[in-house]
Design an enzyme around this catalytic site. Structure first.
Site: not given
Length: 529
Positions: A93-95, A98-100, A144, A168, A179
């Site tokens: 999975r990508h690192g 910024t949105w994570n 990403r 994704e 959220k």
């Protein structure tokens, strides 16, 4: 109390410093282990099962057992392309993006980039895989993931392929929302996304079902590519779908097999001697750049109950007639190192109890973990001494069962999918006994007086594989789909408590073993995994 159940527990000679027997309560929750037979289904045309209505989202997950198994039977039976030689696929999975970091829903949008932490995670993954041989890299087209793939691929000259189907999950109007924004804007639909994602509908689409179909399409492209060792760099949800569809699990397993930032998962594909779909085995799941051991949250959800499956260290082999990793002999030097490394990995957790097989290698591994736990105050992890309850569980001893198999006796090491070769009677006995062990461990985990309850169980890889099958509500036929090595750990979280579904955080984690760990990939010149 069931007296027969009590008889399966063995206190044996008391371990040094411990004199507490394993007292079992009547289980409050027993998963359904006996599955009904299903009629023959025509899988010549691949389809996705129909949705339930929105009103069904309040139903407990346990009530849809039949639907879950039917869905997984569908995915298990849909054929994969035949292969001519063994193939290993390493997925990353990508690192962190910024949105994570912001907690924003990304989906298949392409506005986020790697954070500094994400770049560092990718570099750690590069170092972890630097000596491994790959023939090709498949990457998602999103920035990403492309950046993560470029960092990991480094100076390699082999081909990099951008594959649109590795993007994704498409989340349509959800993409870009925080959220609280999703809750305010979409209400019931957002709640369904949280608790019943496989039936979640937005903008006229069922995103998880579309994702599963897309993952199957990806496998066709990956398996038909002329390569032996493949790197795939993509995303959380699509990597979950790739793992699940490979081993035959349906959309109801979304969010059950975790994929952390830069977590590595490995799948082995072995040609079927009669052609057709290859044998497929999940060699490891979610081996992360940093330690997977952390209490408190699982996939974004709070969890206070954890079960850690530890495979005992390698032992002195007494004869060629024994099974691999037999536990009835003392550990050899490698086994001692493995057990000590595992104990160090678990140091930052406050383990409540350690339940081991009565075999000597398991007891020695459990003792190593206990000594480090109880010395935590001396080692600077705690300011007060810890007490860890030590127990032995006879159900965890499956070696007499394995000795009955002509396939298991005499082989030098455990290859991916080795449980597929066990005779039907041996498989059934192993599965049934592991089911009893699983019930007992759930009961141990259900201690209401311990809101944070971490249980470590130590045994042979075969019993842990079977118990993971019970955790996932599968049948014995799935046991060959998982692999564990000596000295490895696997971690199961229970965010809804032991009566709820287990979430598997990692399987066959060996990075803590350092130079003694099993390599992620092996030479493509080797015909056997």
């Amino acid at each position: 109390t069931n007296q027969k159940h009590f008889q399966m527990f063995s206190v044996g000679p008391p371990l040094v410093g411990h004199d507490h027997p394993f007292l079992c309560k009547n289980p409050k929750f027993l998963p359904t282990y006996i599955r009904p037979k299903y009629p023959t289904i025509d899988f010549s045309t691949f389809t996705i099962r129909s949705s339930s209505s929105l009103e069904e989202i309040e139903k407990p997950l346990n009530e849809s057992t039949e639907a879950r198994e039917s869905s997984s039977k569908l995915y298990a039976s849909a054929p994969f392309p035949a292969i001519r030689a063994p193939k290993r696929v390493v997925m990353v999975r990508h690192g962190q993006s910024t949105w994570n970091e912001e907690g924003r829903i990304q989906g298949s949008s392409d506005f986020s980039v790697l954070t500094q932490k994400g770049e560092s995670q990718a570099e750690t993954s590069r170092q972890m895989l630097v000596d491994d041989s790959f023939d090709v890299c498949f990457s998602s087209p999103l920035n990403r993931s492309k950046r993560t793939a470029e960092i990991i691929w480094g100076a390699r000259k082999e081909e990099m392929i951008t594959e649109s189907d590795l993007r994704e999950i498409d989340l349509y109007s959800f993409q870009g929302l925080l959220k609280h924004e999703g809750i305010a804007k979409f209400g019931a639909a957002y709640r369904q996304w949280q608790i019943d994602a496989s039936n979640f509908n937005i903008d006229g689409h069922y995103p998880v079902r579309e994702l599963w179909a897309r993952a199957r399409s990806c496998w066709t492209k990956i398996l038909t590519h002329e390569s032996r060792s493949v790197l795939v760099v993509a995303h959380n949800a699509v990597n979950q779908a790739l793992v699940a569809t490979a081993i035959g699990l349906g959309t109801e397993y979304f969010r059950i097999l975790l994929q952390s930032n830069c977590g590595v998962s490995v799948l082995d594909f072995t040609p079927h001697p009669e052609g057709g779909s290859p044998y497929i085995c999940l060699n490891r799941l979610n081996q992360t750049p940093s330690s997977p051991i952390a209490a408190g949250r699982s996939g974004g959800r709070k969890t206070g109950k954890q079960l850690i499956l530890v495979c005992h260290g390698t032992s002195q082999r007494d004869s060629a007639a024994s099974i691999p990793y037999a536990g009835n002999r003392p550990m050899n030097m490698l086994g001692v190192i493995q057990s000590q490394k595992t104990a160090e990995l678990l140091l930052d957790l406050k383990v409540n109890s350690i339940v081991s097989s009565p075999k000597l290698a398991s007891i020695e591994t459990a003792n190593a973990i206990s000594r480090v736990q109880e010395a935590a105050d001396c080692l600077g992890a705690d300011c007060v001494p810890r007490y860890v309850e030590m127990k032995q569980l006879q159900y965890l001893d499956v070696e007499n069962i394995l000795q009955q198999s002509k396939h298991a006796v005499g082989i030098s090491h455990l290859q991916s999918g080795w449980l597929n070769g066990l005779e039907d009677g041996v498989t059934m006995s192993l599965w049934d006994q592991a089911g009893q062990a699983w019930k007992s461990l759930l009961d141990e985990l259900s201690n209401e007086s311990e809101p944070q309850n971490i249980v470590v169980t130590v045994g042979h890889p075969a019993v842990h594989i079977a118990m993971m099958g019970h955790c996932l509500n599968l049948t014995k036929e799935w046991m060959g789909s998982f692999h564990l090595d000596a000295g490895s750990i696997s971690l199961i979280d229970f965010p809804d408590g032991p009566a709820g579904r287990g979430v598997i955080r990692c399987i066959n984690y060996t990075a803590h073993l350092g130079r003694w760990s099993i390599p992620i990939t092996r030479s493509t010149l080797d015909d056997e995994f």
